[in-house]
Design a protein around this motif. Structure first.
Motif, PDB file in Angstrom:
ATOM      1  N   ALA A  57       0.881  -1.190   0.000  1.00  0.00           N
ATOM      2  CA  ALA A  57       0.000   0.000   0.000  1.00  0.00           C
ATOM      3  C   ALA A  57       0.899   1.214   0.000  1.00  0.00           C
ATOM      4  N   GLY A  58       0.290   2.382   0.102  1.00  0.00           N
ATOM      5  CA  GLY A  58       1.068   3.618   0.097  1.00  0.00           C
ATOM      6  C   GLY A  58       0.998   4.279  -1.260  1.00  0.00           C
ATOM      7  N   GLU A  59       1.060   3.470  -2.316  1.00  0.00           N
ATOM      8  CA  GLU A  59       0.780   3.958  -3.671  1.00  0.00           C
ATOM      9  C   GLU A  59       0.416   2.750  -4.518  1.00  0.00           C
ATOM     10  N   ALA A  60      -0.074   3.012  -5.742  1.00  0.00           N
ATOM     11  CA  ALA A  60      -0.590   1.907  -6.556  1.00  0.00           C
ATOM     12  C   ALA A  60       0.539   0.956  -6.956  1.00  0.00           C
ATOM     13  N   LEU A  61       0.209  -0.319  -7.002  1.00  0.00           N
ATOM     14  CA  LEU A  61       1.191  -1.354  -7.343  1.00  0.00           C
ATOM     15  C   LEU A  61       1.051  -1.701  -8.826  1.00  0.00           C
ATOM     16  N   PRO A  62       2.070  -1.419  -9.637  1.00  0.00           N
ATOM     17  CA  PRO A  62       1.954  -1.752 -11.061  1.00  0.00           C
ATOM     18  C   PRO A  62       1.871  -3.273 -11.274  1.00  0.00           C
ATOM     19  N   ALA A  63       1.103  -3.684 -12.284  1.00  0.00           N
ATOM     20  CA  ALA A  63       0.940  -5.117 -12.583  1.00  0.00           C
ATOM     21  C   ALA A  63       2.307  -5.774 -12.800  1.00  0.00           C
ATOM     22  N   GLU A  64       3.227  -5.001 -13.405  1.00  0.00           N
ATOM     23  CA  GLU A  64       4.566  -5.525 -13.690  1.00  0.00           C
ATOM     24  C   GLU A  64       5.276  -5.978 -12.401  1.00  0.00           C
ATOM     25  N   THR A  65       5.195  -5.147 -11.380  1.00  0.00           N
ATOM     26  CA  THR A  65       5.841  -5.484 -10.102  1.00  0.00           C
ATOM     27  C   THR A  65       5.143  -6.692  -9.477  1.00  0.00           C
ATOM     28  N   TRP A  66       3.809  -6.716  -9.546  1.00  0.00           N
ATOM     29  CA  TRP A  66       3.031  -7.825  -8.991  1.00  0.00           C
ATOM     30  C   TRP A  66       3.476  -9.144  -9.631  1.00  0.00           C
ATOM     31  N   ARG A  67       3.621  -9.137 -10.962  1.00  0.00           N
ATOM     32  CA  ARG A  67       3.978 -10.371 -11.688  1.00  0.00           C
ATOM     33  C   ARG A  67       5.403 -10.812 -11.356  1.00  0.00           C
ATOM     34  N   ALA A  68       6.302  -9.824 -11.338  1.00  0.00           N
ATOM     35  CA  ALA A  68       7.709 -10.164 -11.076  1.00  0.00           C
ATOM     36  C   ALA A  68       7.853 -10.760  -9.670  1.00  0.00           C
ATOM     37  N   TRP A  69       7.096 -10.211  -8.704  1.00  0.00           N
ATOM     38  CA  TRP A  69       7.178 -10.725  -7.321  1.00  0.00           C
ATOM     39  C   TRP A  69       6.607 -12.147  -7.261  1.00  0.00           C
ATOM     40  N   GLN A  70       5.555 -12.374  -7.994  1.00  0.00           N
ATOM     41  CA  GLN A  70       4.968 -13.718  -7.990  1.00  0.00           C
ATOM     42  C   GLN A  70       5.958 -14.736  -8.578  1.00  0.00           C
ATOM     43  N   THR A  71       6.664 -14.323  -9.646  1.00  0.00           N
ATOM     44  CA  THR A  71       7.635 -15.233 -10.255  1.00  0.00           C
ATOM     45  C   THR A  71       8.768 -15.525  -9.271  1.00  0.00           C
ATOM     46  N   ALA A  72       9.217 -14.485  -8.560  1.00  0.00           N
ATOM     47  CA  ALA A  72      10.379 -14.666  -7.674  1.00  0.00           C
ATOM     48  C   ALA A  72      10.035 -15.410  -6.398  1.00  0.00           C
ATOM     49  N   THR A  73       8.799 -15.245  -5.910  1.00  0.00           N
ATOM     50  CA  THR A  73       8.494 -15.788  -4.571  1.00  0.00           C
ATOM     51  C   THR A  73       7.311 -16.749  -4.558  1.00  0.00           C
ATOM     52  N   GLY A  74       6.546 -16.763  -5.639  1.00  0.00           N
ATOM     53  CA  GLY A  74       5.336 -17.591  -5.653  1.00  0.00           C
ATOM     54  C   GLY A  74       4.170 -16.906  -4.941  1.00  0.00           C
ATOM     55  N   ILE A  75       4.373 -15.689  -4.440  1.00  0.00           N
ATOM     56  CA  ILE A  75       3.317 -15.030  -3.633  1.00  0.00           C
ATOM     57  C   ILE A  75       2.577 -13.979  -4.443  1.00  0.00           C
ATOM     58  N   LYS A  76       1.259 -13.978  -4.281  1.00  0.00           N
ATOM     59  CA  LYS A  76       0.430 -12.969  -4.935  1.00  0.00           C
ATOM     60  C   LYS A  76       0.275 -11.803  -3.958  1.00  0.00           C
ATOM     61  N   ILE A  77       0.914 -10.684  -4.280  1.00  0.00           N
ATOM     62  CA  ILE A  77       0.862  -9.533  -3.355  1.00  0.00           C
ATOM     63  C   ILE A  77      -0.588  -9.083  -3.175  1.00  0.00           C
ATOM     64  N   ILE A  78      -0.946  -8.806  -1.917  1.00  0.00           N
ATOM     65  CA  ILE A  78      -2.253  -8.201  -1.617  1.00  0.00           C
ATOM     66  C   ILE A  78      -2.063  -6.693  -1.735  1.00  0.00           C
ATOM     67  N   ASP A  79      -2.543  -6.143  -2.851  1.00  0.00           N
ATOM     68  CA  ASP A  79      -2.422  -4.696  -3.037  1.00  0.00           C
ATOM     69  C   ASP A  79      -3.642  -4.042  -2.397  1.00  0.00           C
ATOM     70  N   GLY A  80      -3.442  -2.950  -1.699  1.00  0.00           N
ATOM     71  CA  GLY A  80      -4.584  -2.300  -1.063  1.00  0.00           C
ATOM     72  C   GLY A  80      -4.450  -0.796  -1.105  1.00  0.00           C
ATOM     73  N   ILE A  81      -5.585  -0.135  -0.951  1.00  0.00           N
ATOM     74  CA  ILE A  81      -5.528   1.323  -0.755  1.00  0.00           C
ATOM     75  C   ILE A  81      -6.166   1.640   0.590  1.00  0.00           C
ATOM     76  N   GLY A  82      -5.478   2.485   1.320  1.00  0.00           N
ATOM     77  CA  GLY A  82      -6.004   2.945   2.597  1.00  0.00           C
ATOM     78  C   GLY A  82      -5.806   4.440   2.685  1.00  0.00           C
ATOM     79  N   ALA A  83      -6.062   4.973   3.856  1.00  0.00           N
ATOM     80  CA  ALA A  83      -5.877   6.408   4.057  1.00  0.00           C
ATOM     81  C   ALA A  83      -5.687   6.650   5.544  1.00  0.00           C
ATOM     82  N   THR A  84      -4.853   7.604   5.877  1.00  0.00           N
ATOM     83  CA  THR A  84      -4.694   7.970   7.288  1.00  0.00           C
ATOM     84  C   THR A  84      -6.055   8.375   7.848  1.00  0.00           C
ATOM     85  N   GLU A  85      -6.860   9.046   7.030  1.00  0.00           N
ATOM     86  CA  GLU A  85      -8.185   9.510   7.463  1.00  0.00           C
ATOM     87  C   GLU A  85      -9.083   8.342   7.872  1.00  0.00           C
ATOM     88  N   LEU A  86      -8.891   7.177   7.220  1.00  0.00           N
ATOM     89  CA  LEU A  86      -9.775   6.036   7.466  1.00  0.00           C
ATOM     90  C   LEU A  86      -9.006   4.911   8.142  1.00  0.00           C
TER      91      LEU A  86
END
Ligand code: 3SK
Length: 514
Positions: free
Chosen positions: A293-322
């Motif tokens: 989180a913190g900023e949007a996760l590009p699909a490219e980074t998501w795919r590369a991480w899955q290839t390297a670790t086998g893990i599907k990153i949980i991408d999320g959006i939050g806010a200090t306000e919430l």
């Protein structure tokens, strides 16, 4: 909806529930130099509560600033202040005296608990009525020394109500004037009962780590609230650099990782260097869940991480306000490049500025509502954030017909060039797919012909020449991947991009680099 008892102190609720489930001897907080059990945290936070009341005269409702690195004592301060009925004011430890003065005045802080280094900044802030106490320094006035001299009796936690304010979190201020966001005791439990319960699903044998500071609510949730909610342990890193994250995963058998897209990319670059054979990296085999989180996760980074670790990153959006994440991917319900769907308990919509729904497939303003709402402390911007019964997060999103939310830009980061709306992050994502690009930030610079000119600031890999040929190659690369009118007409090479202490790209500072 979520239901909590009227009398609720989130600190003792979290600790008592964990201790009832896993006992006092279970490892809770791990740092480079020490390991604390759940019993240690309970006892030391009792001592801090007693010192706050007996030595500093803290009464329920007083605001207490905590400024320190990710460490067991910083966590103990957080629990101690709440047990004493105080309100925690959280900030990231890199703040300078002027910034500390600003937030302390807004929040009317009476006591500041500061690690060495932060204490001098807080003292220099010169805030009238604010007592600065060092945590973990030499001398008899230090908080740790005072705790050692305390009665060592169980502290009778103040019986706050579920909608008493527990904490004031400051937005990191990418654009200037910081805003204090008030959160109730029940809000702290609500992030565990929504995102953690339904998406993260932590277990007692999990080991957490991550880079966000505890003063950023992403870090507080991911590195304190969620592990404690599960009776798990958490490795606290004073410097959450990508090297330190990788080393901690290997050393402590980390299973849950919280960090931002930049760190995932930097770790990938390091893994690549050491891994000629390819395939899943054995050093990361204990990882089970990775959250971004913190900023949007590009699909490219998501795919590369899955290839390297086998893990599907949980991408999320939050806010200090919430307080924490309200839209995210979950389990296999993941569309790479999309932020996912509302976390159970939350609703999300795409609206126009007058509160009218925008059709699926078209960009509009992200609006959310759920168990936690934005409550700015004495700030007129409340009426901009909360409108028509929704919290307007300030992000432009598209919802597709299947209900997945796709990030476009911060609403004020939209570039308008020759009449076209261009989302800077979309161009950044296209650039990031080029193998020579490590980081990219894209903004609109004033231009007499086009209104704004799409301008890219690029950090190249060390072995790539910073010349006209590379500029041309990157421009052609982007044109081949997204609508050609979006390509960066100006490209500047820079050694690093300006980011906040919490890792968010500061696009407004890119303008100064031009
Ligand atoms: O920036 C985010 O996406 C975020 C996530 C969790 C908690 C807080 C924030 C600001």
């Amino acid at each position: 909806g979520l239901r909590y008892p009227d009398r609720l102190n989130c600190a003792s609720h979290l600790l008592d529930t964990a201790i009832a489930a896993v006992g006092t001897e279970r490892r809770c907080l791990i740092s480079d130099t020490e390991t604390w059990t759940y019993g240690d945290l309970d006892r030391r936070s009792d001592q801090i509560a007693e010192v706050l009341v007996e030595d500093f005269g803290v009464v329920p409702g007083n605001r207490v600033l905590i400024c320190g690195p990710n460490s067991p004592w910083t966590v103990a301060c957080w629990f101690g202040v709440l047990k004493a009925g105080g309100v925690v004011v959280t900030v990231v430890p890199l703040l300078r005296s002027e910034e500390i003065a600003t937030v302390s005045r807004i929040a009317e802080v009476s006591v500041a608990l500061c690690a060495p280094g932060c204490d001098t900044e807080a003292a220099d802030a010169g805030v009238e009525g604010m007592r600065v106490v060092t945590v973990g320094g030499p001398g008899p006035d230090d908080l740790v020394a005072r705790c050692a001299r305390s009665s060592q009796r169980k502290f009778a936690t103040v019986r706050t109500s579920q909608d008493d304010v527990a904490m004031i979190a400051f937005t990191s201020g990418t654009t200037g004037r910081p805003k204090g966001c008030m959160h109730f005791h029940r809000d702290v439990l609500a992030i565990a009962d929504t995102f953690a319960k339904h998406v993260l699903k932590p277990q007692a044998d999990d080991v957490f780590t991550g880079s966000p500071p505890l003063g950023f609510t992403f870090g507080l949730g991911g590195l304190v609230i969620f592990p404690l909610y599960a009776g798990a342990s958490t490795v606290l890193l004073e410097r959450g650099s990508p090297e330190a994250l990788l080393a901690a995963v290997e050393k402590h058998g980390v299973s849950v990782l919280f960090t931002a897209p930049t760190a995932y990319r930097a770790m990938l670059a390091m893994l690549e260097k050491g891994d000629e054979a390819g395939g899943r990296d054995p050093r990361l085999q204990t990882l089970r869940r990775c959250v971004s989180a913190g900023e949007a996760l590009p699909a490219e980074t998501w795919r590369a991480w899955q290839t390297a670790t086998g893990i599907k990153i949980i991408d999320g959006i939050g806010a200090t306000e919430l307080l924490h994440i309200f839209i995210s991917a979950a389990d296999d319900d993941i569309r790479p490049g999309s932020t996912g769907r509302p976390v159970p308990g939350w609703q999300a919509a795409i609206l126009d500025k007058d509160g009218r729904p925008v059709p699926d497939g078209e960009p509009g303003l992200l609006a959310v509502r759920g168990p936690i709402g934005c409550r700015y402390l004495a700030d007129e911007r409340q009426t901009t954030y909360v409108r028509h019964g929704w919290n307007y997060t300030g992000d432009t999103y598209v919802r597709d017909e299947d209900g997945y939310f796709w990030y476009q830009a911060r609403s004020d980061d939209m570039i308008i060039s020759s009449g076209y709306n261009i989302a800077g992050p979309e161009v950044e994502n296209a650039l990031l797919r080029h193998p020579s690009v490590l980081e990219a930030g894209v903004i609109g610079m004033p231009d007499p012909d086009r209104g704004q000119l799409v301008t890219a600031f690029v950090v190249l890999r060390a072995d790539t020449p910073q010349d006209e040929a590379t500029v041309k190659e990157l421009q052609e690369f982007v044109k081949a991947r997204i609508a050609p009118y979006k390509y960066p007409r100006a490209v500047r090479f820079v050694p690093a991009l300006p980011r906040t202490a919490t890792g968010k790209l500061q696009r407004f500072r890119l303008r100064d680099l031009a």
